[in-house]
Design a protein around this motif. Structure first.
Motif, PDB file in Angstrom:
ATOM      1  N   ILE A  77      -7.333   2.504   8.950  1.00  0.00           N
ATOM      2  CA  ILE A  77      -6.205   2.974   9.776  1.00  0.00           C
ATOM      3  C   ILE A  77      -5.674   4.173   9.475  1.00  0.00           C
ATOM      4  N   CYS A  78      -4.997   4.462   8.509  1.00  0.00           N
ATOM      5  CA  CYS A  78      -5.134   6.263   7.356  1.00  0.00           C
ATOM      6  C   CYS A  78      -6.315   6.764   7.581  1.00  0.00           C
ATOM      7  N   ALA A  89      -7.033  -3.031   6.652  1.00  0.00           N
ATOM      8  CA  ALA A  89      -6.211  -2.486   7.573  1.00  0.00           C
ATOM      9  C   ALA A  89      -5.555  -1.068   7.948  1.00  0.00           C
ATOM     10  N   THR A  90      -4.537  -0.350   6.318  1.00  0.00           N
ATOM     11  CA  THR A  90      -3.743   0.264   5.859  1.00  0.00           C
ATOM     12  C   THR A  90      -4.998   0.670   5.917  1.00  0.00           C
ATOM     13  N   ILE A  91      -5.665   1.696   5.135  1.00  0.00           N
ATOM     14  CA  ILE A  91      -6.264   2.104   4.544  1.00  0.00           C
ATOM     15  C   ILE A  91      -7.869   2.952   5.905  1.00  0.00           C
ATOM     16  N   THR A 103      -2.040   8.409   1.884  1.00  0.00           N
ATOM     17  CA  THR A 103      -2.564   9.785   3.299  1.00  0.00           C
ATOM     18  C   THR A 103      -2.748  11.009   3.098  1.00  0.00           C
ATOM     19  N   VAL A 155       1.022  -1.310   0.094  1.00  0.00           N
ATOM     20  CA  VAL A 155       0.272  -0.071   0.064  1.00  0.00           C
ATOM     21  C   VAL A 155       1.049   1.629   0.305  1.00  0.00           C
ATOM     22  N   ILE A 206       0.960   3.885   1.122  1.00  0.00           N
ATOM     23  CA  ILE A 206       0.903   4.141   2.546  1.00  0.00           C
ATOM     24  C   ILE A 206       1.032   6.345   2.591  1.00  0.00           C
ATOM     25  N   THR A 219      -1.609  -8.154  -3.053  1.00  0.00           N
ATOM     26  CA  THR A 219      -1.115  -7.137  -1.162  1.00  0.00           C
ATOM     27  C   THR A 219      -2.854  -7.829  -0.987  1.00  0.00           C
ATOM     28  N   VAL A 223      -3.184   0.370  -3.815  1.00  0.00           N
ATOM     29  CA  VAL A 223      -3.184  -0.578  -3.069  1.00  0.00           C
ATOM     30  C   VAL A 223      -2.472  -1.838  -4.218  1.00  0.00           C
ATOM     31  N   GLN A 226      -4.298  -6.875   4.980  1.00  0.00           N
ATOM     32  CA  GLN A 226      -3.141  -6.040   5.252  1.00  0.00           C
ATOM     33  C   GLN A 226      -3.497  -4.451   4.432  1.00  0.00           C
ATOM     34  N   ALA A 227      -4.400  -4.682   3.608  1.00  0.00           N
ATOM     35  CA  ALA A 227      -4.796  -3.693   2.876  1.00  0.00           C
ATOM     36  C   ALA A 227      -5.919  -3.163   2.925  1.00  0.00           C
TER      37      ALA A 227
END
Length: 202
Positions: free
Chosen positions: A146-147, A142-144, A9, A3, A5, A135, A131, A139-140
């Motif tokens: 959290i951001c 959760a990353t999006i 972001t 990702v 990030i 991926t 992404v 993982q993809a």
């Protein structure tokens, strides 16, 4: 990197920070009730986007090709809800945190983003643009998630506080009614732009 990030972001910040249905409602709620009384609503708005992120991350958008009527119905239900919010905003009067009626609560906040066409567009863009292929889904997603949640916990209270500060200046003046009408109009325009102009602001 699975990702992107940093790039995501920056993209997400530009969307969450700019005017859209959610931010107009947060601004109006802050103007009416103040940030402190509106905090449960703000938290609901922030967490409500998670109700979109996780289903999209796990393949919800693939249903668009197989059940198109579902997404058409969702789109117009969303439009109707945002227009209802705009109507409510237009009728609000500034209370500078001292309004006698109850502010919208956590549950009301949860509904804002799931019924916000711009939020769907922004999140779908995040998955398709930032992404990498292959991926892992968890993982993809959760990353999006959290951001976006981190940005919302910073930026949503700022919009609400801005409403409180505006109210402190305009409450009781001739400009008060025009401010609320303007916020309502911006809310409607932001939805129309999301539907027909390709906008993705939060």
């Amino acid at each position: 990197m699975p990702v992107a990030i940093a790039n995501f972001t920056l993209f997400a910040a530009s969307q969450v920070a700019t005017p859209g249905p959610a931010n107009m409602v947060l601004l109006a709620t802050g103007a009416r009730f103040g940030l402190r009384r509106a905090l449960p609503f703000v938290a609901g708005v922030a967490l409500g986007k998670q109700l979109i992120i996780w289903p999209i991350g796990f393949g919800l958008m693939t249903l668009q090709d197989t059940v198109p009527l579902l997404f058409t119905a969702l789109k117009w239900i969303s439009v109707a809800y945002i227009l209802y919010l705009a109507w409510r905003v237009a009728g609000m009067r500034l209370g500078v945190g001292n309004a006698s009626d109850a502010p919208p609560g956590f549950a009301a906040g949860l509904a804002v983003h799931p019924l916000n066409p711009k939020a769907w567009a922004m999140i779908a863009t995040g998955f398709t643009t930032y992404v990498s292929a292959g991926t892992p889904t968890l993982q993809a997603t959760a990353t999006i998630a959290i951001c976006l949640l981190s940005l919302q916990f910073i930026l949503h209270p700022l919009w609400t506080f801005a409403g409180e500060r505006i109210a402190a200046s305009l409450a009781g003046t001739a400009s008060e009614r025009y401010l609320m009408w303007s916020l309502a109009a911006l809310t409607v325009l932001s939805v129309l732009f999301a539907l027909f102009g390709g906008g993705k602001a939060a």
